[in-house]
Design an enzyme around this catalytic site. Structure first.
Site, short mmCIF file in Angstrom:
data_model
loop_
_atom_site.label_atom_id
_atom_site.label_comp_id
_atom_site.label_asym_id
_atom_site.label_seq_id
_atom_site.Cartn_x
_atom_site.Cartn_y
_atom_site.Cartn_z
N TRP A 77 -19.71 72.36 -39.18
CA TRP A 77 -21.15 72.36 -38.74
C TRP A 77 -21.20 73.91 -38.54
O TRP A 77 -20.62 74.53 -38.18
CB TRP A 77 -21.56 71.62 -37.76
CG TRP A 77 -21.65 70.07 -38.02
CD1 TRP A 77 -20.55 69.30 -38.51
CD2 TRP A 77 -22.75 69.31 -37.84
NE1 TRP A 77 -21.06 67.95 -38.59
CE2 TRP A 77 -22.51 68.03 -38.23
CE3 TRP A 77 -24.22 69.65 -37.28
CZ2 TRP A 77 -23.42 66.98 -38.01
CZ3 TRP A 77 -25.15 68.37 -37.40
CH2 TRP A 77 -24.61 67.21 -37.90
N TYR A 112 -27.53 74.04 -40.26
CA TYR A 112 -28.22 73.28 -39.47
C TYR A 112 -28.71 74.44 -38.30
O TYR A 112 -28.06 74.45 -37.20
CB TYR A 112 -27.34 72.11 -38.70
CG TYR A 112 -27.97 71.44 -37.74
CD1 TYR A 112 -29.11 70.62 -37.76
CD2 TYR A 112 -27.37 71.27 -36.39
CE1 TYR A 112 -29.61 69.88 -36.76
CE2 TYR A 112 -27.72 70.49 -35.26
CZ TYR A 112 -29.04 69.54 -35.58
OH TYR A 112 -29.41 69.13 -34.58
N ARG A 117 -35.66 73.32 -34.42
CA ARG A 117 -34.77 72.01 -34.47
C ARG A 117 -34.76 70.99 -33.47
O ARG A 117 -34.86 71.14 -32.49
CB ARG A 117 -33.33 72.62 -34.74
CG ARG A 117 -32.23 72.06 -35.01
CD ARG A 117 -30.98 72.57 -35.18
NE ARG A 117 -30.35 72.41 -33.97
CZ ARG A 117 -29.01 72.92 -33.74
NH1 ARG A 117 -28.76 73.94 -34.90
NH2 ARG A 117 -28.50 73.15 -32.38
N ASP A 118 -34.45 69.67 -33.90
CA ASP A 118 -34.45 68.55 -33.08
C ASP A 118 -35.84 68.33 -32.36
O ASP A 118 -35.71 68.36 -31.11
CB ASP A 118 -33.12 68.65 -32.18
CG ASP A 118 -32.91 67.25 -31.67
OD1 ASP A 118 -33.39 66.23 -32.25
OD2 ASP A 118 -32.42 67.21 -30.71
N SER A 124 -30.25 68.38 -29.12
CA SER A 124 -29.81 69.40 -29.89
C SER A 124 -30.69 70.75 -30.55
O SER A 124 -30.36 71.36 -31.49
CB SER A 124 -29.00 68.81 -31.38
OG SER A 124 -28.37 67.86 -31.01
N ASP A 165 -31.80 65.42 -39.71
CA ASP A 165 -32.87 65.14 -39.25
C ASP A 165 -34.41 65.71 -39.34
O ASP A 165 -35.43 65.03 -38.87
CB ASP A 165 -32.68 65.05 -37.76
CG ASP A 165 -31.62 64.06 -37.04
OD1 ASP A 165 -31.43 63.07 -37.80
OD2 ASP A 165 -31.42 64.27 -35.77
N HIS A 210 -31.42 58.09 -41.77
CA HIS A 210 -30.76 57.08 -42.00
C HIS A 210 -31.57 55.60 -42.07
O HIS A 210 -32.99 55.87 -41.92
CB HIS A 210 -29.66 56.72 -41.05
CG HIS A 210 -30.02 56.50 -39.59
ND1 HIS A 210 -30.76 55.38 -39.26
CD2 HIS A 210 -30.37 57.24 -38.66
CE1 HIS A 210 -30.77 55.36 -37.96
NE2 HIS A 210 -30.83 56.60 -37.73
N TRP A 213 -34.21 54.69 -39.84
CA TRP A 213 -35.30 55.82 -39.29
C TRP A 213 -36.44 55.67 -40.72
O TRP A 213 -37.37 55.42 -40.62
CB TRP A 213 -34.77 56.96 -39.31
CG TRP A 213 -35.46 58.12 -38.51
CD1 TRP A 213 -36.82 58.23 -38.92
CD2 TRP A 213 -35.07 59.20 -38.33
NE1 TRP A 213 -37.42 59.28 -38.33
CE2 TRP A 213 -36.32 60.07 -37.82
CE3 TRP A 213 -33.74 59.91 -37.77
CZ2 TRP A 213 -36.32 61.17 -37.23
CZ3 TRP A 213 -33.84 61.03 -36.92
CH2 TRP A 213 -35.11 61.63 -36.58
N ASN A 249 -24.83 59.14 -37.39
CA ASN A 249 -25.28 57.83 -36.90
C ASN A 249 -24.32 57.03 -36.91
O ASN A 249 -23.00 57.31 -37.27
CB ASN A 249 -26.50 57.54 -37.59
CG ASN A 249 -27.39 56.72 -36.53
OD1 ASN A 249 -27.10 55.31 -36.33
ND2 ASN A 249 -28.60 57.03 -35.94
N GLU A 340 -16.87 64.87 -30.78
CA GLU A 340 -17.76 65.44 -30.19
C GLU A 340 -18.95 64.77 -29.36
O GLU A 340 -19.40 63.92 -30.04
CB GLU A 340 -18.44 66.55 -30.98
CG GLU A 340 -17.40 67.72 -31.49
CD GLU A 340 -17.76 68.65 -32.26
OE1 GLU A 340 -19.18 68.48 -32.87
OE2 GLU A 340 -17.22 69.42 -32.95
N ASP A 342 -22.56 63.33 -28.54
CA ASP A 342 -23.86 63.15 -29.10
C ASP A 342 -24.98 64.01 -28.15
O ASP A 342 -26.02 64.19 -28.20
CB ASP A 342 -24.39 61.98 -29.22
CG ASP A 342 -23.56 61.20 -30.53
OD1 ASP A 342 -23.44 62.01 -31.66
OD2 ASP A 342 -23.27 60.00 -30.67
C1 NAG Z 1 -23.00 56.14 -39.92
O1 NAG Z 1 -22.71 57.42 -39.33
C2 NAG Z 1 -22.01 56.98 -38.09
C3 NAG Z 1 -21.64 58.24 -37.21
O2 NAG Z 1 -21.06 59.33 -38.12
C4 NAG Z 1 -20.66 56.42 -38.59
O3 NAG Z 1 -19.87 55.90 -37.64
C5 NAG Z 1 -21.15 55.26 -39.42
O4 NAG Z 1 -20.01 54.60 -40.24
C6 NAG Z 1 -22.13 55.53 -40.62
N1 NAG Z 1 -22.61 54.51 -41.17
C7 NAG Z 1 -22.60 54.62 -42.68
C8 NAG Z 1 -22.93 53.45 -43.33
O5 NAG Z 1 -22.44 55.55 -43.07
#
Ligand code: NAG
Ligand code: NAG
Ligand code: NAG
Length: 376
Positions: A77, A112, A117-118, A124, A165, A210, A213, A249, A340, A342
């Site tokens: 990152w 990022y 941001r955020d 964040s 995001d 994701h 969202w 996520n 880390e 969130d």
């Molecule tokens: C989505 O991200 C989370 C956090 O990084 C991860 O645990 C999870 O496996 C991920 N799911 C997918 C479908 O990528």
């Protein structure tokens, strides 16, 4: 990184007809035949986790941590100007790894640092402010040197996730004043990054949040239109390789059965989200290709609500692979290195966003994906 109530208001983006469609990229999957760079700094953070298990006599979990330390690639990152030097370190380390093993490397980076941001959650928030010349500083002090470094390292391949995001907030959070003000400059900033990062050794993935969202039916077309507007604005025949989903996520790639909280959404897991968004991207002339973050996967039943995003009870997910069973998905990767925090939320004692949270890293190891096997 958060999820948002469904039925978002359509975005405040104006999309003019594209003069010519962006050809679907014919270049190859950057992850195919390459090792996702293993970040030694992450391995070093995990040493504390491994030692905690050893101190308890738990060699099984200590061995799983060792597997992650030695074998699992993850993204680096770059969340501030001062972190640009980490790109130099990643380049040097990736060259050393290639020379030692003979294995081609793909270096994963997350760009990022948008100003303000955020904008929806603030956990964040970054260093740059729009009202303090942040967009100009973003261009000159962040994107330009970032681009120069990766272009100069033309012997390496880079996969770059752009601004997690940001598009999620543009598409769904315009009722938040801070996000409404940021929408235009954020598109401008991402377009600038796309325009400057055009190079044969660079594959760009703009973040698509994701499935919980932007995966709702009402959000799919506005999402694709926002991406089209960004890529068009980048000009100069700029291209992206695709889009990243689920960064930081907890959604599963394949859910055998849609979890109850997904409420009939056709994007109930990340693989189906990619498939739902793909036709909308193609309609905009964009490449329907994805990488999906599986750094941490929630354990079954850990979430009652899709909106839970903070330090959720989870395990390390599947390590990077191009065997995705979905032609739209280039690779499963680890973008967010698990361990880390969130933010100061989700679990008792959680430290601020980005700080190492060893109890959480231990939990991830205990619940790790079956491919993460103990190493001596
Ligand atoms: C989505 O991200 C989370 C956090 O990084 C991860 O645990 C999870 O496996 C991920 N799911 C997918 C479908 O990528
Ligand atoms: C690893 O950490 C060192 C010390 O903080 C830093 O100088 C270096 O850039 C980091 N490397 C990466 C790849 O983040
Ligand atoms: C297009 O390319 C030209 C020449 O390389 C450059 O000066 C200009 O800034 C680029 N335009 C954009 C929008 O990036």
């Amino acid at each position: 990184m958060r999820s948002v109530p469904f039925l978002a208001v359509a975005a405040a983006t104006t999309v003019t007809a594209l003069p010519h469609l962006q050809a679907r990229q014919s270049d190859s999957n950057p992850f195919e035949g390459r090792q996702l760079y293993v970040n030694p700094n992450y391995s070093e953070s995990l040493e504390q986790t491994r030692e905690a298990f050893l101190a308890q006599g738990d060699t099984q979990n200590a061995g799983k941590v060792r597997y992650v330390q030695e074998r699992v690639g993850s993204f680096v990152w770059v969340p501030t100007i001062s972190h640009l030097k980490d790109i130099d370190a990643a380049i040097a380390n990736a060259r050393a790894a290639r020379d030692a093993t003979g294995q081609d490397q793909v270096v994963g980076l997350v760009l990022y640092n948008l100003p303000d941001r955020d904008c929806s959650a603030g956990e964040s928030a970054g260093e740059l402010r729009l009202d303090e010349n942040g967009l100009e500083r973003y261009r000159l002090e962040f994107v330009d040197p970032f681009a120069q470094k990766v272009k100069e390292a033309s012997d390496l391949t880079f996969a770059i996730v752009l601004e997690p995001d940001a598009v999620g907030n543009i598409v769904t959070n315009q009722q938040v004043e801070f996000c409404a003000n940021a929408a235009e400059p954020h598109q401008e900033g991402i377009a600038y990054a796309v325009s400057q990062l055009q190079a044969d050794n660079v594959a760009l993935y703009i973040d698509a949040s994701h499935g919980g969202w932007l995966g709702w039916d009402a959000n799919l077309a506005p999402t694709a239109q926002t991406f089209a507007s960004i890529v068009q604005r980048a000009g100069n025949n700029s291209r992206v390789r695709g889009f990243s989903t689920n960064v930081s996520n907890y959604n599963a790639f394949h859910e055998p059965v849609p979890p109850p909280f997904t409420d009939g959404s056709s994007s109930y897991d990340e693989s189906s989200y990619a498939s739902s968004l793909a036709p909308h991207l193609e309609a905009e002339g964009l490449p329907a290709r994805f990488i999906v973050d599986q750094g941490r996967v929630a354990i079954e039943g850990a979430r009652e609500d899709w909106g839970e995003w903070c330090n959720v009870v989870a395990g390390f997910g599947q390590p990077a692979t191009t065997q995705t069973d979905n032609p739209y998905v280039d690779a499963i990767v680890w973008v967010k290195p698990g361990g880390e925090s969130d933010g100061e939320c989700g679990l008792e004692g959680a430290p601020i966003a980005g700080a190492w949270f060893d109890e959480y890293a231990q939990l991830l190891a205990v619940n790790a994906h079956s491919e993460i096997v103990p190493l001596e």
